[in-house]
Scaffold this motif. Structure first.
Motif, mmCIF file in Angstrom:
data_model
loop_
_atom_site.group_PDB
_atom_site.id
_atom_site.type_symbol
_atom_site.label_atom_id
_atom_site.label_comp_id
_atom_site.label_asym_id
_atom_site.label_seq_id
_atom_site.Cartn_x
_atom_site.Cartn_y
_atom_site.Cartn_z
ATOM 1 N N MET A 49 0.814 -1.208 0.000
ATOM 2 C CA MET A 49 0.000 0.000 0.000
ATOM 3 C C MET A 49 0.848 1.260 0.000
ATOM 4 N N ASP A 50 2.027 1.203 0.582
ATOM 5 C CA ASP A 50 2.885 2.386 0.599
ATOM 6 C C ASP A 50 3.406 2.691 -0.800
ATOM 7 N N LYS A 51 3.704 1.686 -1.576
ATOM 8 C CA LYS A 51 4.201 1.881 -2.943
ATOM 9 C C LYS A 51 3.098 2.356 -3.878
ATOM 10 N N ARG A 52 1.873 1.853 -3.675
ATOM 11 C CA ARG A 52 0.768 2.255 -4.534
ATOM 12 C C ARG A 52 0.509 3.747 -4.438
ATOM 13 N N LYS A 53 0.615 4.279 -3.227
ATOM 14 C CA LYS A 53 0.408 5.714 -3.047
ATOM 15 C C LYS A 53 1.496 6.497 -3.764
ATOM 16 N N ASP A 54 2.732 6.053 -3.658
ATOM 17 C CA ASP A 54 3.837 6.730 -4.335
ATOM 18 C C ASP A 54 3.675 6.673 -5.843
ATOM 19 N N ILE A 55 3.330 5.513 -6.366
ATOM 20 C CA ILE A 55 3.181 5.349 -7.809
ATOM 21 C C ILE A 55 2.053 6.227 -8.327
ATOM 22 N N ALA A 56 0.930 6.259 -7.615
ATOM 23 C CA ALA A 56 -0.193 7.095 -8.036
ATOM 24 C C ALA A 56 0.194 8.572 -8.034
ATOM 25 N N HIS A 57 0.961 8.977 -7.040
ATOM 26 C CA HIS A 57 1.399 10.373 -6.954
ATOM 27 C C HIS A 57 2.301 10.730 -8.134
ATOM 28 N N TYR A 58 3.253 9.870 -8.449
ATOM 29 C CA TYR A 58 4.168 10.148 -9.559
ATOM 30 C C TYR A 58 3.456 10.096 -10.914
ATOM 31 N N GLU A 59 2.490 9.208 -11.057
ATOM 32 C CA GLU A 59 1.728 9.159 -12.312
ATOM 33 C C GLU A 59 0.919 10.438 -12.499
ATOM 34 N N LYS A 60 0.343 10.952 -11.428
ATOM 35 C CA LYS A 60 -0.409 12.196 -11.515
ATOM 36 C C LYS A 60 0.513 13.356 -11.888
ATOM 37 N N MET A 61 1.706 13.405 -11.285
ATOM 38 C CA MET A 61 2.669 14.458 -11.616
ATOM 39 C C MET A 61 3.068 14.371 -13.092
ATOM 40 N N GLN A 62 3.279 13.150 -13.581
ATOM 41 C CA GLN A 62 3.676 12.963 -14.973
ATOM 42 C C GLN A 62 2.566 13.415 -15.919
ATOM 43 N N GLN A 63 1.329 13.077 -15.613
ATOM 44 C CA GLN A 63 0.220 13.491 -16.465
ATOM 45 C C GLN A 63 0.083 15.010 -16.492
ATOM 46 N N GLU A 64 0.271 15.657 -15.347
ATOM 47 C CA GLU A 64 0.202 17.120 -15.310
ATOM 48 C C GLU A 64 1.337 17.743 -16.118
ATOM 49 N N ARG A 65 2.522 17.166 -16.043
ATOM 50 C CA ARG A 65 3.665 17.676 -16.790
ATOM 51 C C ARG A 65 3.438 17.529 -18.298
ATOM 52 N N VAL A 66 2.912 16.389 -18.719
ATOM 53 C CA VAL A 66 2.619 16.167 -20.137
ATOM 54 C C VAL A 66 1.555 17.153 -20.602
ATOM 55 N N LYS A 67 0.537 17.365 -19.798
ATOM 56 C CA LYS A 67 -0.515 18.305 -20.164
ATOM 57 C C LYS A 67 0.040 19.725 -20.278
ATOM 58 N N ARG A 68 0.899 20.130 -19.369
ATOM 59 C CA ARG A 68 1.501 21.467 -19.443
ATOM 60 C C ARG A 68 2.333 21.620 -20.702
ATOM 61 N N GLN A 69 3.124 20.602 -21.019
ATOM 62 C CA GLN A 69 3.954 20.664 -22.222
ATOM 63 C C GLN A 69 3.088 20.713 -23.482
ATOM 64 N N PHE A 70 2.031 19.931 -23.510
ATOM 65 C CA PHE A 70 1.135 19.923 -24.666
ATOM 66 C C PHE A 70 0.478 21.284 -24.836
ATOM 67 N N ASP A 71 0.020 21.848 -23.717
ATOM 68 C CA ASP A 71 -0.626 23.164 -23.775
ATOM 69 C C ASP A 71 0.366 24.240 -24.200
ATOM 70 N N LYS A 72 1.603 24.105 -23.774
ATOM 71 C CA LYS A 72 2.626 25.088 -24.128
ATOM 72 C C LYS A 72 2.927 25.026 -25.626
ATOM 73 N N LYS A 73 3.029 23.821 -26.179
ATOM 74 C CA LYS A 73 3.351 23.669 -27.584
ATOM 75 C C LYS A 73 2.205 24.084 -28.499
ATOM 76 N N THR A 74 0.969 23.860 -28.047
ATOM 77 C CA THR A 74 -0.166 24.203 -28.891
ATOM 78 C C THR A 74 -0.643 25.630 -28.654
ATOM 79 N N GLY A 75 -0.102 26.304 -27.681
ATOM 80 C CA GLY A 75 -0.460 27.681 -27.408
ATOM 81 C C GLY A 75 -1.726 27.824 -26.594
ATOM 82 N N ARG A 76 -2.230 26.737 -26.041
ATOM 83 C CA ARG A 76 -3.428 26.807 -25.213
ATOM 84 C C ARG A 76 -3.059 27.208 -23.788
ATOM 85 N N ARG A 77 -4.049 27.688 -23.097
ATOM 86 C CA ARG A 77 -3.844 28.029 -21.679
ATOM 87 C C ARG A 77 -4.947 27.482 -20.857
#
Length: 77
Positions: A49-77
């Protein structure tokens, strides 16, 4: 966390001498504290259970980072 809240609640009721909790033996509280300790030190790790929480946290951070990069490249805000 679900084990810590009843422990704190019972301890407050014991110290305030509320109803039957004031006459309870201290062994109940010691036993519950040992159970909480064992849960967080051993059982949670054994169940992964301790690892699942860490993995979920890092996956959420990665998805937010990808979304920010996508928005930056397409000019969306």
């Amino acid at each position: 966390m679900l084990l810590i809240l009843p422990l704190v609640l019972l301890l407050v009721l014991k110290l305030a001498n509320v109803w039957i909790f004031g006459t309870m033996s201290w062994w109940w509280f010691i036993g519950l504290a040992v159970l909480v300790f064992l849960w967080f030190e051993f059982f949670e790790r054994m169940l992964g259970m301790d690892k699942r929480k860490d993995i979920a946290h890092y996956e959420k951070m990665q998805q937010e980072r990808v979304k920010r990069q996508f928005d930056k490249k397409t000019g969306r805000r």
